[in-house]
Scaffold this motif. Structure first.
Motif, PDB file in Angstrom:
ATOM      1  N   VAL A 158       1.018  -1.310  -0.040  1.00 36.93           N
ATOM      2  CA  VAL A 158       0.201   0.130   0.028  1.00 36.93           C
ATOM      3  C   VAL A 158       0.759   1.203  -0.086  1.00 36.93           C
ATOM      4  CG1 VAL A 158      -1.837   1.109   1.236  1.00 36.93           C
ATOM      5  CG2 VAL A 158      -1.885  -1.269   1.209  1.00 36.93           C
ATOM      6  N   LEU A 159       0.693   2.080  -0.836  1.00 37.75           N
ATOM      7  CA  LEU A 159       1.319   3.315  -0.887  1.00 37.75           C
ATOM      8  C   LEU A 159       0.407   4.544  -0.588  1.00 37.75           C
ATOM      9  CD1 LEU A 159       3.579   4.510  -3.918  1.00 37.75           C
ATOM     10  CD2 LEU A 159       2.656   5.965  -2.346  1.00 37.75           C
ATOM     11  N   VAL A 160       0.683   5.105   0.569  1.00 42.23           N
ATOM     12  CA  VAL A 160       0.142   6.228   1.414  1.00 42.23           C
ATOM     13  C   VAL A 160       0.323   7.572   0.684  1.00 42.23           C
ATOM     14  CG1 VAL A 160      -0.779   7.243   3.261  1.00 42.23           C
ATOM     15  CG2 VAL A 160      -0.593   4.874   3.259  1.00 42.23           C
ATOM     16  N   LEU A 196      -3.922   5.230   8.224  1.00 45.02           N
ATOM     17  CA  LEU A 196      -3.608   4.377   6.965  1.00 45.02           C
ATOM     18  C   LEU A 196      -2.546   3.533   6.939  1.00 45.02           C
ATOM     19  CD1 LEU A 196      -4.884   6.976   4.316  1.00 45.02           C
ATOM     20  CD2 LEU A 196      -6.360   4.966   5.339  1.00 45.02           C
ATOM     21  N   ILE A 197      -1.306   3.996   7.850  1.00 48.66           N
ATOM     22  CA  ILE A 197      -0.231   3.152   7.926  1.00 48.66           C
ATOM     23  C   ILE A 197      -0.712   1.947   8.889  1.00 48.66           C
ATOM     24  CG2 ILE A 197       1.980   2.964   9.260  1.00 48.66           C
ATOM     25  CD1 ILE A 197       2.509   5.831   8.412  1.00 48.66           C
ATOM     26  N   LEU A 198      -1.334   2.240   9.850  1.00 53.06           N
ATOM     27  CA  LEU A 198      -1.673   1.195  10.969  1.00 53.06           C
ATOM     28  C   LEU A 198      -2.728   0.320  10.106  1.00 53.06           C
ATOM     29  CD1 LEU A 198      -1.988   3.299  14.123  1.00 53.06           C
ATOM     30  CD2 LEU A 198       0.085   1.852  13.216  1.00 53.06           C
ATOM     31  N   ASP A 232      -1.965  -3.558   9.705  1.00 53.65           N
ATOM     32  CA  ASP A 232      -2.780  -4.622  10.495  1.00 53.65           C
ATOM     33  C   ASP A 232      -3.434  -5.625   9.140  1.00 53.65           C
ATOM     34  OD1 ASP A 232      -2.377  -3.591  12.905  1.00 53.65           O
ATOM     35  OD2 ASP A 232      -4.394  -2.386  12.925  1.00 53.65           O
ATOM     36  N   ALA A 233      -3.525  -5.138   8.203  1.00 56.15           N
ATOM     37  CA  ALA A 233      -4.109  -6.020   7.023  1.00 56.15           C
ATOM     38  C   ALA A 233      -2.652  -7.106   6.651  1.00 56.15           C
ATOM     39  CB  ALA A 233      -4.556  -5.213   5.917  1.00 56.15           C
ATOM     40  N   GLY A 234      -1.464  -6.714   7.085  1.00 58.39           N
ATOM     41  CA  GLY A 234      -0.475  -7.773   6.460  1.00 58.39           C
ATOM     42  C   GLY A 234       0.171  -7.137   5.310  1.00 58.39           C
ATOM     43  N   LYS A 235      -0.019  -5.859   4.940  1.00 59.59           N
ATOM     44  CA  LYS A 235       0.720  -5.433   3.767  1.00 59.59           C
ATOM     45  C   LYS A 235       1.953  -4.591   4.005  1.00 59.59           C
ATOM     46  CE  LYS A 235      -3.287  -6.589   1.764  1.00 59.59           C
ATOM     47  NZ  LYS A 235      -3.361  -7.841   0.846  1.00 59.59           N
ATOM     48  N   ALA A 236       2.923  -4.703   3.024  1.00 57.11           N
ATOM     49  CA  ALA A 236       4.002  -3.868   3.244  1.00 57.11           C
ATOM     50  C   ALA A 236       3.515  -2.329   2.821  1.00 57.11           C
ATOM     51  CB  ALA A 236       4.767  -4.159   2.048  1.00 57.11           C
ATOM     52  N   VAL A 237       4.051  -1.318   3.574  1.00 53.82           N
ATOM     53  CA  VAL A 237       3.529   0.006   3.396  1.00 53.82           C
ATOM     54  C   VAL A 237       4.550   1.044   3.198  1.00 53.82           C
ATOM     55  CG1 VAL A 237       2.239   1.713   4.662  1.00 53.82           C
ATOM     56  CG2 VAL A 237       2.062  -0.475   5.449  1.00 53.82           C
ATOM     57  N   MET A 238       4.211   1.897   2.297  1.00 50.61           N
ATOM     58  CA  MET A 238       5.034   3.029   1.930  1.00 50.61           C
ATOM     59  C   MET A 238       4.315   4.133   2.073  1.00 50.61           C
ATOM     60  SD  MET A 238       7.274   4.192  -1.527  1.00 50.61           S
ATOM     61  CE  MET A 238       7.599   5.892  -1.704  1.00 50.61           C
ATOM     62  N   CYS A 239       4.759   5.286   2.764  1.00 56.56           N
ATOM     63  CA  CYS A 239       3.990   6.591   3.106  1.00 56.56           C
ATOM     64  C   CYS A 239       4.831   7.945   2.815  1.00 56.56           C
ATOM     65  CB  CYS A 239       3.504   6.587   4.592  1.00 56.56           C
ATOM     66  SG  CYS A 239       2.545   7.882   4.920  1.00 56.56           S
ATOM     67  N   GLU A 240       4.271   8.543   2.066  1.00 58.76           N
ATOM     68  CA  GLU A 240       4.845   9.735   1.955  1.00 58.76           C
ATOM     69  C   GLU A 240       5.101  10.619   3.186  1.00 58.76           C
ATOM     70  OE1 GLU A 240       5.843  12.387  -0.144  1.00 58.76           O
ATOM     71  OE2 GLU A 240       5.941  10.610  -1.503  1.00 58.76           O
ATOM     72  N   LYS A 241       6.222  11.422   3.239  1.00 60.85           N
ATOM     73  CA  LYS A 241       6.529  12.050   4.475  1.00 60.85           C
ATOM     74  C   LYS A 241       5.484  13.159   4.732  1.00 60.85           C
ATOM     75  CE  LYS A 241       7.863  16.172   2.527  1.00 60.85           C
ATOM     76  NZ  LYS A 241       6.848  17.487   3.181  1.00 60.85           N
ATOM     77  N   PRO A 242       5.237  13.496   5.810  1.00 60.93           N
ATOM     78  CA  PRO A 242       5.981  13.050   7.004  1.00 60.93           C
ATOM     79  C   PRO A 242       5.254  11.829   7.605  1.00 60.93           C
ATOM     80  CG  PRO A 242       4.609  14.910   7.680  1.00 60.93           C
ATOM     81  CD  PRO A 242       4.493  14.936   6.279  1.00 60.93           C
ATOM     82  N   ILE A 243       5.717  11.204   8.526  1.00 60.73           N
ATOM     83  CA  ILE A 243       5.118   9.869   9.087  1.00 60.73           C
ATOM     84  C   ILE A 243       3.533  10.517   9.665  1.00 60.73           C
ATOM     85  CG2 ILE A 243       6.066  10.147  11.194  1.00 60.73           C
ATOM     86  CD1 ILE A 243       6.172   7.105  11.342  1.00 60.73           C
ATOM     87  N   VAL A 296       7.678  -0.486   7.306  1.00 57.69           N
ATOM     88  CA  VAL A 296       7.157   0.721   6.829  1.00 57.69           C
ATOM     89  C   VAL A 296       8.091   1.565   6.321  1.00 57.69           C
ATOM     90  CG1 VAL A 296       5.582   2.653   7.487  1.00 57.69           C
ATOM     91  CG2 VAL A 296       5.028   0.468   8.537  1.00 57.69           C
ATOM     92  N   PHE A 297       8.005   1.825   4.905  1.00 59.64           N
ATOM     93  CA  PHE A 297       8.724   2.730   4.105  1.00 59.64           C
ATOM     94  C   PHE A 297       8.361   4.085   4.150  1.00 59.64           C
ATOM     95  CE2 PHE A 297      11.268   2.377  -0.211  1.00 59.64           C
ATOM     96  CZ  PHE A 297      11.796   3.552  -0.262  1.00 59.64           C
ATOM     97  N   ILE A 298       9.098   5.165   4.859  1.00 62.23           N
ATOM     98  CA  ILE A 298       8.690   6.410   4.564  1.00 62.23           C
ATOM     99  C   ILE A 298       9.389   7.234   3.472  1.00 62.23           C
ATOM    100  CG2 ILE A 298       8.710   8.641   5.977  1.00 62.23           C
ATOM    101  CD1 ILE A 298       6.720   6.443   7.173  1.00 62.23           C
ATOM    102  N   GLY A 299       8.493   7.909   2.592  1.00 66.18           N
ATOM    103  CA  GLY A 299       8.893   8.411   1.420  1.00 66.18           C
ATOM    104  C   GLY A 299       9.854   9.617   1.351  1.00 66.18           C
ATOM    105  N   PHE A 300      10.922   9.491   2.267  1.00 68.64           N
ATOM    106  CA  PHE A 300      11.912  10.825   1.740  1.00 68.64           C
ATOM    107  C   PHE A 300      12.762  10.219   0.590  1.00 68.64           C
ATOM    108  CE2 PHE A 300      11.215  10.931   6.441  1.00 68.64           C
ATOM    109  CZ  PHE A 300      11.210  12.348   6.426  1.00 68.64           C
TER     110      PHE A 300
END
Length: 342
Positions: free
Chosen positions: A65-67, A77-79, A83-94, A115-119
């Motif tokens: 999932v890309l947030v 949305l990260i959580l 919780d759904a068992g997906k790998a996550v990438m989220c735009e900065k900031p957390i 959880v991959f933060i998009g820096f």
């Protein structure tokens, strides 16, 4: 094929959607609070438009999932994705605040490494090469690091109140780059903010021009320069000075031509008008790294802890600027300042 759910179909979502296709992944589902924006993505990619974020996350075929939604939705949305068992990438900031960032980290626990933060600036070829050279000892011990980030023009005034302020919104990229380049934590920070570009920004309780000085655990010095306006374009530079030399990641240009005259002094033919142009390659490489993380089950190259520490530094800089003094930091980001006065 690796399937991605994209949450958020705004400007940065468009950048990510293009990068997803270029990385060889598949955009499986899209959600946006504006359904028409999501439909535009779906028409181009064949993705399914979902009527909720949960539906997009749970859609069959989604591996990650890309947030890319508004900052105030990031933590939830990260959580939900984790919780759904997906790998996550989220735009900065957390998250929109240090409190929310801490809530995210605590709720994730050991899952924070997935959880991959998009820096994205870490993935810029020039910045990455300087980082590798610094950490590889090519200039000896790093002694001073100077980071310059100047936008070509200020954001719309209506954005300022919801941005979190220059230190949390704009300079947060530089805080992440500093930690990445240093390979160690910051122990002291001092910030100065001014309103030099637009008085209306000051009326909204923000600054448009700022300088931050920091000191790391081993005594390395860091200076960050930010401005909301640079009349010559989007200015993004890194200078790393060490015992055996110096490295610079400069602004890219179309040619190697430099002009010297009454109106120009070594001015390159810069092509980057804003972040979408300057960091096109870094956004693609960032998505490639996310896809690799999904496929291998490995650790995120920029973790939720990195995102938290960048938010920690942004909060400290905001308070330092308001209080008019330097702040000593806890290297694990555990310090809280509350409403203390200087």
């Amino acid at each position: 094929m690796t399937g991605i759910a994209l949450l958020g179909a705004g400007r940065i979502g468009q950048v990510h959607a293009k990068a997803i296709a270029e990385a060889g992944a598949t955009l499986v589902s899209v959600y946006d609070v504006m359904p028409e924006a999501a439909k535009t993505f779906a028409d181009r990619s064949g993705a399914t438009v979902c009527d909720s974020a949960d539906a997009a996350i749970q859609h069959p075929g989604v591996d990650g999932v890309l947030v890319a939604t508004s900052t105030d939705t990031h933590v939830d949305l990260i959580l939900a994705s984790a919780d759904a068992g997906k790998a996550v990438m989220c735009e900065k900031p957390i998250g929109p605040s240090l409190t929310e960032a801490r809530r995210c980290i605590n709720a994730l626990g050991e899952r924070a490494d997935r959880v991959f933060i998009g820096f994205n600036r870490r993935f810029d070829p020039g910045h990455a090469k300087v980082n590798a050279a610094v950490l590889g000892g090519e200039i000896g011990t790093l002694e001073q690091l100077t980071l310059t980030s100047r936008d070509p023009y200020p954001p719309p005034l209506e954005y300022i109140p919801v941005s979190g302020g220059l230190f949390r919104d704009m300079m947060i990229h530089d805080f992440d780059i500093a930690r990445w380049m240093l390979g160690e934590e910051i122990v002291r920070i001092s910030a100065e903010g001014s309103v030099a570009v637009d008085p209306e920004i000051g009326k909204l309780d923000d600054v448009d021009t700022a300088i931050v000085s920091m000191v790391s655990e081993s005594g390395k010095q860091i200076v960050i320069l930010n401005s909301r306006r640079a009349v010559y374009g989007y200015d993004q530079r890194i200078e790393a000075f060490g015992a055996k030399g110096m490295l610079i990641s400069d602004n890219p240009s179309d040619t190697s031509v430099k002009k010297f005259g009454p109106e120009h002094f070594a001015a390159p033919d810069a092509y980057a008008t804003f972040f979408m142009d300057r960091y096109t390659v870094s956004y693609r490489r960032e998505i490639e790294a996310f896809v690799h993380m999904i496929q291998t089950g490995g650790k995120a190259p920029v973790t939720a802890k990195d995102g938290f520490m960048a938010s920690y530094l942004a909060e400290a800089a905001t308070l330092s600027s308001k209080w008019g003094r330097s702040i000593e930091l806890d290297i694990e980001g555990q310090a809280t300042w509350g409403n203390r006065s200087p």
